[in-house]
Design a protein around this motif. Structure first.
Motif: not given
Length: 204
Positions: A34-45, A53-68
């Motif tokens: 959700l943090v990553a999605v919200a950050a991506l939604a803030m990218t316009p402008g 950086a927002a895209a990296l947060l999404m990549v991190k979310a996927v990787v961390v979710g898989a590890i956990v």
């Protein structure tokens, strides 16, 4: 981020304080996504750097979710343990601590006071999660909740933090979670439990 999203993030963290390890892991993973999605939604402008950086947060979310997720699936305990405190005590204590931190923390320059309060509440909830739960996996989840608070603050700075900071945080966190998952498996194979009181010799 909107106020509704910010306080949903906090609610997910508090729910993890109450939940069993697999459910808590799912809640914290959902919070990270959700943090990553919200950050991506803030990218316009915003700048291209912020979008990366927002895209990296999404990549991190996927990787961390898989590890956990893998760590939780492989951490069935042969010696289940009971928590020392009830659900209401844990959640009430965590919520009270988060409210205290929010009340005492002065403004520190984010885009909105709601973002400042939510970031502080997430950091406090992460600490409460580490202190309130015995299973060692909750130490990992606590790091994730606290880092989500840092991520909320990072994307709520006017213009966003520099890309190099986001890269550093993402790399350090993924490395930390991966190492913690390995130690979790080793602890379970050696002791048959992840109860931190047993590991300290407090309980038999």
């Amino acid at each position: 981020m909107s106020g509704g999203v910010l306080w949903l993030l906090v609610a997910l963290g508090l729910a993890a304080v109450a939940a069993r390890p697999p459910v808590a892991a799912a809640l914290v993973t959902a919070q990270t996504v959700l943090v990553a999605v919200a950050a991506l939604a803030m990218t316009p402008g915003r700048s291209a750097e912020f979008a990366v950086a927002a895209a990296l947060l999404m990549v991190k979310a996927v990787v961390v979710g898989a590890i956990v997720g893998v760590g939780i699936r492989r951490s069935a305990e042969s010696r289940p343990h009971r928590e020392a405190t009830g659900v209401l005590v844990r959640v009430g204590g965590a919520a009270a601590f988060a409210l205290l931190v929010v009340a005492l923390l002065p403004p520190f320059g984010l885009e909105s006071r709601a973002a400042e309060d939510a970031a502080a509440a997430l950091l406090a909830t992460g600490l409460a999660l580490a202190l309130a739960r015995r299973a060692t996996v909750f130490a990992v989840l606590a790091f994730l909740v606290a880092e989500n608070g840092i991520a909320v603050a990072a994307v709520s700075v006017r213009g966003g933090l520099p890309l190099v900071v986001e890269l550093g945080v993402a790399f350090d966190l993924v490395l930390l979670i991966a190492v913690a998952a390995v130690f979790q498996r080793r602890i379970l194979s050696a002791f048959g439990t992840s109860d931190s009181d047993v590991l300290r010799g407090i309980r038999g």
